[in-house]
Scaffold this motif. Structure first.
Motif, PDB file in Angstrom:
ATOM      1  N   VAL A 105      16.876   2.835 -43.627  1.00 31.53           N
ATOM      2  CA  VAL A 105      17.284   1.566 -43.525  1.00 31.53           C
ATOM      3  C   VAL A 105      16.789   0.576 -44.800  1.00 31.53           C
ATOM      4  O   VAL A 105      15.705   0.212 -44.832  1.00 31.53           O
ATOM      5  CB  VAL A 105      17.319   0.798 -42.538  1.00 31.53           C
ATOM      6  CG1 VAL A 105      18.021  -0.332 -42.141  1.00 31.53           C
ATOM      7  CG2 VAL A 105      17.530   1.694 -41.158  1.00 31.53           C
ATOM      8  N   VAL A 106      17.783   0.009 -45.697  1.00 26.95           N
ATOM      9  CA  VAL A 106      17.731  -0.677 -46.937  1.00 26.95           C
ATOM     10  C   VAL A 106      18.159  -2.327 -46.558  1.00 26.95           C
ATOM     11  O   VAL A 106      19.232  -2.868 -46.251  1.00 26.95           O
ATOM     12  CB  VAL A 106      18.297  -0.823 -47.561  1.00 26.95           C
ATOM     13  CG1 VAL A 106      17.789  -1.586 -49.263  1.00 26.95           C
ATOM     14  CG2 VAL A 106      17.967   0.584 -48.642  1.00 26.95           C
ATOM     15  N   PRO A 107      16.775  -3.156 -46.239  1.00 25.00           N
ATOM     16  CA  PRO A 107      17.332  -4.614 -45.926  1.00 25.00           C
ATOM     17  C   PRO A 107      18.132  -4.822 -47.307  1.00 25.00           C
ATOM     18  O   PRO A 107      17.115  -5.108 -48.448  1.00 25.00           O
ATOM     19  CB  PRO A 107      15.972  -5.062 -45.400  1.00 25.00           C
ATOM     20  CG  PRO A 107      15.220  -4.816 -46.464  1.00 25.00           C
ATOM     21  CD  PRO A 107      15.201  -2.943 -46.308  1.00 25.00           C
ATOM     22  N   LEU A 108      19.057  -5.960 -47.051  1.00 25.81           N
ATOM     23  CA  LEU A 108      19.233  -6.746 -48.362  1.00 25.81           C
ATOM     24  C   LEU A 108      19.366  -8.350 -47.938  1.00 25.81           C
ATOM     25  O   LEU A 108      19.703  -8.655 -46.866  1.00 25.81           O
ATOM     26  CB  LEU A 108      21.092  -5.799 -47.973  1.00 25.81           C
ATOM     27  CG  LEU A 108      20.794  -4.628 -48.316  1.00 25.81           C
ATOM     28  CD1 LEU A 108      22.657  -4.185 -48.054  1.00 25.81           C
ATOM     29  CD2 LEU A 108      20.465  -3.664 -49.933  1.00 25.81           C
ATOM     30  N   GLY A 109      19.216  -8.856 -49.748  1.00 24.31           N
ATOM     31  CA  GLY A 109      19.450 -10.555 -49.514  1.00 24.31           C
ATOM     32  C   GLY A 109      17.971 -11.122 -48.840  1.00 24.31           C
ATOM     33  O   GLY A 109      16.746 -10.141 -48.398  1.00 24.31           O
ATOM     34  N   SER A 110      17.889 -12.025 -49.046  1.00 26.59           N
ATOM     35  CA  SER A 110      16.728 -13.241 -48.266  1.00 26.59           C
ATOM     36  C   SER A 110      16.474 -13.009 -47.205  1.00 26.59           C
ATOM     37  O   SER A 110      17.256 -12.644 -46.588  1.00 26.59           O
ATOM     38  CB  SER A 110      16.964 -14.490 -49.039  1.00 26.59           C
ATOM     39  OG  SER A 110      16.750 -14.042 -50.605  1.00 26.59           O
ATOM     40  N   TRP A 111      15.610 -13.011 -46.203  1.00 28.50           N
ATOM     41  CA  TRP A 111      14.589 -13.118 -45.128  1.00 28.50           C
ATOM     42  C   TRP A 111      14.561 -14.573 -44.620  1.00 28.50           C
ATOM     43  O   TRP A 111      14.799 -15.474 -45.675  1.00 28.50           O
ATOM     44  CB  TRP A 111      13.024 -13.082 -45.218  1.00 28.50           C
ATOM     45  CG  TRP A 111      12.857 -11.320 -46.074  1.00 28.50           C
ATOM     46  CD1 TRP A 111      12.457 -10.967 -46.641  1.00 28.50           C
ATOM     47  CD2 TRP A 111      13.171 -10.578 -44.621  1.00 28.50           C
ATOM     48  NE1 TRP A 111      12.264  -9.331 -46.323  1.00 28.50           N
ATOM     49  CE2 TRP A 111      12.977  -8.980 -46.106  1.00 28.50           C
ATOM     50  CE3 TRP A 111      13.990 -10.129 -42.935  1.00 28.50           C
ATOM     51  CZ2 TRP A 111      13.127  -7.741 -44.800  1.00 28.50           C
ATOM     52  CZ3 TRP A 111      13.441  -9.190 -42.435  1.00 28.50           C
ATOM     53  CH2 TRP A 111      13.234  -7.912 -43.387  1.00 28.50           C
ATOM     54  N   GLY A 112      15.377 -14.777 -43.766  1.00 30.35           N
ATOM     55  CA  GLY A 112      15.466 -16.071 -43.231  1.00 30.35           C
ATOM     56  C   GLY A 112      14.052 -16.402 -42.589  1.00 30.35           C
ATOM     57  O   GLY A 112      12.709 -15.783 -42.625  1.00 30.35           O
ATOM     58  N   GLN A 113      13.598 -17.604 -41.747  1.00 27.60           N
ATOM     59  CA  GLN A 113      12.461 -18.448 -40.860  1.00 27.60           C
ATOM     60  C   GLN A 113      12.063 -17.109 -40.340  1.00 27.60           C
ATOM     61  O   GLN A 113      10.641 -17.501 -40.077  1.00 27.60           O
ATOM     62  CB  GLN A 113      12.681 -19.904 -40.874  1.00 27.60           C
ATOM     63  CG  GLN A 113      13.233 -20.965 -41.904  1.00 27.60           C
ATOM     64  CD  GLN A 113      11.558 -20.772 -43.232  1.00 27.60           C
ATOM     65  OE1 GLN A 113      10.926 -21.211 -42.972  1.00 27.60           O
ATOM     66  NE2 GLN A 113      12.506 -20.499 -44.279  1.00 27.60           N
ATOM     67  N   GLY A 114      12.836 -16.223 -39.315  1.00 28.47           N
ATOM     68  CA  GLY A 114      11.999 -16.057 -38.966  1.00 28.47           C
ATOM     69  C   GLY A 114      11.403 -16.265 -36.918  1.00 28.47           C
ATOM     70  O   GLY A 114      12.213 -17.685 -37.099  1.00 28.47           O
ATOM     71  N   THR A 115      11.614 -16.249 -36.211  1.00 23.71           N
ATOM     72  CA  THR A 115      11.132 -17.068 -35.006  1.00 23.71           C
ATOM     73  C   THR A 115       9.905 -16.114 -34.067  1.00 23.71           C
ATOM     74  O   THR A 115      10.342 -15.132 -34.443  1.00 23.71           O
ATOM     75  CB  THR A 115      12.730 -17.025 -33.993  1.00 23.71           C
ATOM     76  OG1 THR A 115      12.666 -17.454 -33.152  1.00 23.71           O
ATOM     77  CG2 THR A 115      12.853 -15.619 -33.869  1.00 23.71           C
ATOM     78  N   GLN A 116       9.309 -16.619 -33.952  1.00 20.76           N
ATOM     79  CA  GLN A 116       8.139 -16.908 -33.502  1.00 20.76           C
ATOM     80  C   GLN A 116       8.054 -15.570 -31.737  1.00 20.76           C
ATOM     81  O   GLN A 116       8.483 -17.128 -31.106  1.00 20.76           O
ATOM     82  CB  GLN A 116       7.096 -17.140 -33.731  1.00 20.76           C
ATOM     83  CG  GLN A 116       5.841 -17.049 -32.898  1.00 20.76           C
ATOM     84  CD  GLN A 116       5.297 -15.460 -33.615  1.00 20.76           C
ATOM     85  OE1 GLN A 116       5.009 -15.884 -34.719  1.00 20.76           O
ATOM     86  NE2 GLN A 116       4.658 -14.907 -32.964  1.00 20.76           N
ATOM     87  N   VAL A 117       8.041 -14.566 -31.844  1.00 21.40           N
ATOM     88  CA  VAL A 117       7.951 -14.408 -29.757  1.00 21.40           C
ATOM     89  C   VAL A 117       6.020 -13.847 -29.331  1.00 21.40           C
ATOM     90  O   VAL A 117       5.444 -13.297 -30.227  1.00 21.40           O
ATOM     91  CB  VAL A 117       8.847 -13.036 -30.088  1.00 21.40           C
ATOM     92  CG1 VAL A 117       8.552 -12.209 -28.770  1.00 21.40           C
ATOM     93  CG2 VAL A 117       9.632 -13.534 -30.076  1.00 21.40           C
ATOM     94  N   THR A 118       5.515 -14.781 -28.363  1.00 21.15           N
ATOM     95  CA  THR A 118       4.144 -14.583 -27.989  1.00 21.15           C
ATOM     96  C   THR A 118       4.587 -13.752 -26.708  1.00 21.15           C
ATOM     97  O   THR A 118       4.710 -14.790 -25.341  1.00 21.15           O
ATOM     98  CB  THR A 118       2.851 -15.544 -28.244  1.00 21.15           C
ATOM     99  OG1 THR A 118       3.660 -16.264 -29.793  1.00 21.15           O
ATOM    100  CG2 THR A 118       2.010 -15.276 -27.641  1.00 21.15           C
ATOM    101  N   VAL A 119       3.721 -12.717 -26.833  1.00 18.46           N
ATOM    102  CA  VAL A 119       4.003 -12.300 -25.326  1.00 18.46           C
ATOM    103  C   VAL A 119       2.361 -12.367 -24.494  1.00 18.46           C
ATOM    104  O   VAL A 119       1.804 -11.761 -25.130  1.00 18.46           O
ATOM    105  CB  VAL A 119       4.141 -10.904 -25.376  1.00 18.46           C
ATOM    106  CG1 VAL A 119       4.271 -10.453 -23.951  1.00 18.46           C
ATOM    107  CG2 VAL A 119       6.003 -10.672 -26.050  1.00 18.46           C
ATOM    108  N   SER A 120       2.195 -13.351 -24.012  1.00 21.03           N
ATOM    109  CA  SER A 120       0.078 -13.228 -23.431  1.00 21.03           C
ATOM    110  C   SER A 120       1.184 -13.968 -22.058  1.00 21.03           C
ATOM    111  O   SER A 120       1.700 -14.941 -21.742  1.00 21.03           O
ATOM    112  CB  SER A 120      -0.017 -14.259 -24.115  1.00 21.03           C
ATOM    113  OG  SER A 120      -1.684 -14.859 -23.415  1.00 21.03           O
ATOM    114  N   SER A 121      -0.645 -13.381 -21.787  1.00 22.15           N
ATOM    115  CA  SER A 121      -0.814 -14.528 -19.799  1.00 22.15           C
ATOM    116  C   SER A 121      -1.087 -15.183 -19.781  1.00 22.15           C
ATOM    117  O   SER A 121      -1.550 -15.799 -18.922  1.00 22.15           O
ATOM    118  CB  SER A 121      -0.984 -12.717 -18.800  1.00 22.15           C
ATOM    119  OG  SER A 121      -2.458 -12.721 -19.579  1.00 22.15           O
TER     120      SER A 121
END
Length: 121
Positions: A105-121
């Motif tokens: 798989v080849v990523p194309l274009g520019s990356w976005g800002q993303g979204t943070q996922v935190t899994v923690s108790s």
């Protein structure tokens, strides 16, 4: 040129669920799908899931059976439903247009800002 906006991240307890969204505008001629990647602190960005324009999906072994990628063409939005979340799923998640080939798989274009996922108790 594709503009991407990820959303839906947050803090969740182990075993919980989140649904990420990626709103896309524009297109890349050579892309045949969309993908979700993630990057944890100190680690390389890794491919999580892809979905082709034809609807074919593929997943990293670490998320198979727990995550599901889908798309709503009318809304130009790609989703990542994440269930049974584990602490090791903690990362910034990014969507991007991709070229899915038999050799990889080849990523194309520019990356976005993303979204943070935190899994923690």
């Amino acid at each position: 040129q594709v503009r991407l906006r990820e959303s839906g991240g947050g803090l969740v307890q182990p075993g919980g669920s989140l649904r990420l969204s990626c709103a896309a505008s524009g297109s890349i001629f050579s892309a045949n799908g969309m993908g979700w990647y993630r990057q944890a602190p100190g680690k390389q960005r890794e491919l999580v899931a892809t979905i082709t324009h034809a609807g074919s999906t593929n997943y990293a072994d670490s998320v198979k059976g727990r995550f599901a990628i889908s798309r709503d063409n009318a809304k130009n939005t790609v989703y990542l439903q994440m269930n049974s979340l584990k602490p090791e799923d903690t990362a910034a998640y990014y969507c991007i247009a991709v070229l899915v080939q038999t050799i990889g798989v080849v990523p194309l274009g520019s990356w976005g800002q993303g979204t943070q996922v935190t899994v923690s108790s």
